[in-house]
Design an enzyme around this catalytic site. Structure first.
Site, PDB file in Angstrom:
ATOM      1  N   ASP A  15      -3.199 -37.999  11.230  1.00  0.00           N
ATOM      2  CA  ASP A  15      -3.160 -39.461  11.322  1.00  0.00           C
ATOM      3  C   ASP A  15      -2.781 -39.924  12.724  1.00  0.00           C
ATOM      4  O   ASP A  15      -2.054 -39.232  13.442  1.00  0.00           O
ATOM      5  CB  ASP A  15      -2.148 -39.996  10.288  1.00  0.00           C
ATOM      6  N   ASN A  17      -5.209 -41.454  15.056  1.00  0.00           N
ATOM      7  CA  ASN A  17      -6.309 -41.498  16.036  1.00  0.00           C
ATOM      8  C   ASN A  17      -6.523 -42.911  16.590  1.00  0.00           C
ATOM      9  O   ASN A  17      -6.717 -43.093  17.792  1.00  0.00           O
ATOM     10  CB  ASN A  17      -7.627 -41.052  15.384  1.00  0.00           C
ATOM     11  N   GLY A  18      -6.493 -43.896  15.701  1.00  0.00           N
ATOM     12  CA  GLY A  18      -6.754 -45.281  16.105  1.00  0.00           C
ATOM     13  C   GLY A  18      -5.682 -45.792  17.054  1.00  0.00           C
ATOM     14  O   GLY A  18      -5.982 -46.397  18.094  1.00  0.00           O
ATOM     15  N   ARG A  19      -4.409 -45.520  16.720  1.00  0.00           N
ATOM     16  CA  ARG A  19      -3.310 -45.987  17.563  1.00  0.00           C
ATOM     17  C   ARG A  19      -3.341 -45.311  18.926  1.00  0.00           C
ATOM     18  O   ARG A  19      -3.060 -45.909  19.954  1.00  0.00           O
ATOM     19  CB  ARG A  19      -1.963 -45.736  16.866  1.00  0.00           C
ATOM     20  N   HIS A  32     -10.908 -40.774  17.387  1.00  0.00           N
ATOM     21  CA  HIS A  32     -11.491 -39.818  16.427  1.00  0.00           C
ATOM     22  C   HIS A  32     -12.130 -38.638  17.147  1.00  0.00           C
ATOM     23  O   HIS A  32     -12.032 -37.498  16.708  1.00  0.00           O
ATOM     24  CB  HIS A  32     -12.525 -40.518  15.536  1.00  0.00           C
ATOM     25  N   GLU A  62      -9.979 -43.941   0.170  1.00  0.00           N
ATOM     26  CA  GLU A  62      -9.610 -45.304   0.568  1.00  0.00           C
ATOM     27  C   GLU A  62     -10.158 -45.660   1.963  1.00  0.00           C
ATOM     28  O   GLU A  62     -10.159 -46.827   2.345  1.00  0.00           O
ATOM     29  CB  GLU A  62      -8.078 -45.470   0.577  1.00  0.00           C
ATOM     30  N   ARG A  66     -12.598 -49.269   5.683  1.00  0.00           N
ATOM     31  CA  ARG A  66     -12.670 -49.519   7.136  1.00  0.00           C
ATOM     32  C   ARG A  66     -14.009 -50.162   7.503  1.00  0.00           C
ATOM     33  O   ARG A  66     -14.965 -50.080   6.733  1.00  0.00           O
ATOM     34  CB  ARG A  66     -12.504 -48.196   7.888  1.00  0.00           C
ATOM     35  N   LEU A 126      -9.903 -16.947   7.059  1.00  0.00           N
ATOM     36  CA  LEU A 126      -9.220 -18.224   6.779  1.00  0.00           C
ATOM     37  C   LEU A 126     -10.166 -19.092   5.955  1.00  0.00           C
ATOM     38  O   LEU A 126     -11.346 -19.215   6.281  1.00  0.00           O
ATOM     39  CB  LEU A 126      -8.904 -18.936   8.105  1.00  0.00           C
ATOM     40  N   GLU A 196       6.603 -28.116   0.954  1.00  0.00           N
ATOM     41  CA  GLU A 196       7.556 -28.593   1.958  1.00  0.00           C
ATOM     42  C   GLU A 196       6.822 -29.629   2.812  1.00  0.00           C
ATOM     43  O   GLU A 196       5.684 -29.406   3.230  1.00  0.00           O
ATOM     44  CB  GLU A 196       8.035 -27.428   2.835  1.00  0.00           C
TER      45      GLU A 196
HETATM   46  C1  IPE Z   1      -4.788 -40.761   5.620  1.00  0.00           C
HETATM   47  O1  IPE Z   1      -4.652 -41.603   6.713  1.00  0.00           O
HETATM   48  C2  IPE Z   1      -6.210 -40.266   5.512  1.00  0.00           C
HETATM   49  C3  IPE Z   1      -6.631 -39.305   6.519  1.00  0.00           C
HETATM   50  C4  IPE Z   1      -5.897 -38.802   7.468  1.00  0.00           C
HETATM   51  C5  IPE Z   1      -8.010 -38.861   6.404  1.00  0.00           C
HETATM   52  P1  IPE Z   1      -4.791 -43.177   6.589  1.00  0.00           P
HETATM   53  O2  IPE Z   1      -4.640 -43.724   7.951  1.00  0.00           O
HETATM   54  O3  IPE Z   1      -6.040 -43.518   5.873  1.00  0.00           O
HETATM   55  O4  IPE Z   1      -3.556 -43.555   5.662  1.00  0.00           O
HETATM   56  P2  IPE Z   1      -2.773 -44.936   5.468  1.00  0.00           P
HETATM   57  O5  IPE Z   1      -3.816 -45.990   5.216  1.00  0.00           O
HETATM   58  O6  IPE Z   1      -2.020 -45.207   6.729  1.00  0.00           O
HETATM   59  O7  IPE Z   1      -1.866 -44.700   4.319  1.00  0.00           O
HETATM   60  C1  IPE Z   2      -6.684 -40.696  11.072  1.00  0.00           C
HETATM   61  O1  IPE Z   2      -6.425 -41.604  12.088  1.00  0.00           O
HETATM   62  C2  IPE Z   2      -8.159 -40.403  10.931  1.00  0.00           C
HETATM   63  C3  IPE Z   2      -8.774 -40.875   9.689  1.00  0.00           C
HETATM   64  C4  IPE Z   2      -8.147 -41.499   8.728  1.00  0.00           C
HETATM   65  C5  IPE Z   2     -10.194 -40.603   9.517  1.00  0.00           C
HETATM   66  P1  IPE Z   2      -6.484 -43.158  11.834  1.00  0.00           P
HETATM   67  O2  IPE Z   2      -7.882 -43.642  12.083  1.00  0.00           O
HETATM   68  O3  IPE Z   2      -5.944 -43.500  10.490  1.00  0.00           O
HETATM   69  O4  IPE Z   2      -5.519 -43.697  12.961  1.00  0.00           O
HETATM   70  P2  IPE Z   2      -4.463 -44.869  12.840  1.00  0.00           P
HETATM   71  O5  IPE Z   2      -3.569 -44.540  11.679  1.00  0.00           O
HETATM   72  O6  IPE Z   2      -5.248 -46.132  12.600  1.00  0.00           O
HETATM   73  O7  IPE Z   2      -3.747 -44.870  14.137  1.00  0.00           O
HETATM   74 MG    MG Z   3      -4.086 -43.910   9.817  1.00  0.00          MG
END
Ligand code: IPE
Ligand code: IPE
Ligand code: MG
Length: 237
Positions: A15, A17-19, A32, A62, A66, A126, A196
């Site tokens: 999690d 990537n966007g930020r 991404h 979910e 997006r 793996l 864990e």
């Molecule tokens: C969880 O991350 C899904 C993946 C890493 C593929 P999200 O960014 O979708 O989760 P929330 O919305 O913050 O809970």
């Molecule tokens: C996780 O990064 C990748 C996917 C959910 C596909 P995000 O895209 O959720 O990045 P943030 O949480 O918005 O920073």
């Molecule tokens: Mg996210």
């Protein structure tokens, strides 16, 4: 490194990537792209240190919420990786598998998944599991419905476990989530009962092999009791 306990199965919620992209005034898709490169490094490192199963949460049920552009970009990125970089990785003994409702994905994504799964099916080093259009609740419902279809009127724990998407895969020993969010977001809900959990503030594109090692070091220190008594107490009995 000597006394490290290497988890047999590691799950990663990749999690942030966007930020990460936003912090550099770039579009989310750049995050991404960088994230995919990091995933490749972590897969490679997992084979080096002897992890047996690695599940990467790549697209949740979910994530359809997006913007369409972002979703389409992610699918294109998956295909690109499945056809190029991951091809290289499977030549080193990695078996590619998928968990989730693949039938709802675009045809070309499904085709790439099936192809790489077929090519790598006899590899033993793996098991790399990509959780794609994956939701833990959906997986449990699906398992229960399968059991009902098989004639069950009352569901047991085994009925669920044996009807999961990948019933042969052991529960994850360690689940890592990056980006500082402290939640599971519908990841491996059934299987994580005794996993864990390790959370780090690092955003996924900044995550390194060293950060991965830190998580495993922390895991090594944990006393997994599974409802029993601790290993120290056992020794003193
Ligand atoms: C969880 O991350 C899904 C993946 C890493 C593929 P999200 O960014 O979708 O989760 P929330 O919305 O913050 O809970
Ligand atoms: C996780 O990064 C990748 C996917 C959910 C596909 P995000 O895209 O959720 O990045 P943030 O949480 O918005 O920073
Ligand atoms: Mg996210």
């Amino acid at each position: 490194m000597t006394n490290l306990k290497i988890p047999s199965h590691i799950g990663i919620i990749m999690d942030g990537n966007g930020r990460w992209a936003k912090m550099q005034n770039k579009k989310r898709i750049f995050g991404h792209e960088k994230g995919a490169e990091v995933a490749e490094k972590i897969i490679q490192y997992s084979t080096d240190i002897g992890v047996r199963y690695l599940t990467l949460y790549s697209f949740s049920t979910e994530n359809w919420k997006r913007p369409k552009d972002e979703v389409n970009f992610l699918f294109k990125l998956f295909i690109k990786y499945l056809e190029t970089r991951l091809r290289k990785i499977i030549s080193k003994g990695v078996k590619m598998r998928f968990s989730g409702n693949l039938s709802e994905l675009p045809q070309d994504v499904q085709k790439s998944c099936k192809k790489i799964q077929e090519i790598s099916k006899d590899n033993k080093k793996l098991d790399l599991i990509m959780a794609l259009n994956y939701g833990g609740r959906q997986e449990i419902i699906n398992a229960a419905n399968n059991a009902i279809k098989n004639g069950k009127s009352e569901i047991t724990e085994d009925d669920i476990s044996l009807n999961l998407y990948l019933p042969d895969v052991p529960d994850p020993d360690l689940i890592i989530r990056t980006s500082g969010e402290i939640r599971l977001s519908n990841f491996l809900l059934w299987q994580s009962a005794y996993s864990e959990l390790y959370f780090t503030k690092k955003l996924w594109p900044d995550f390194t092999e060293n950060d991965y090692l830190e998580a495993i070091k922390e895991y090594t220190k944990r006393d997994r009791r599974f409802g029993g008594i601790g290993s120290d107490e056992n020794a003193n009995r």
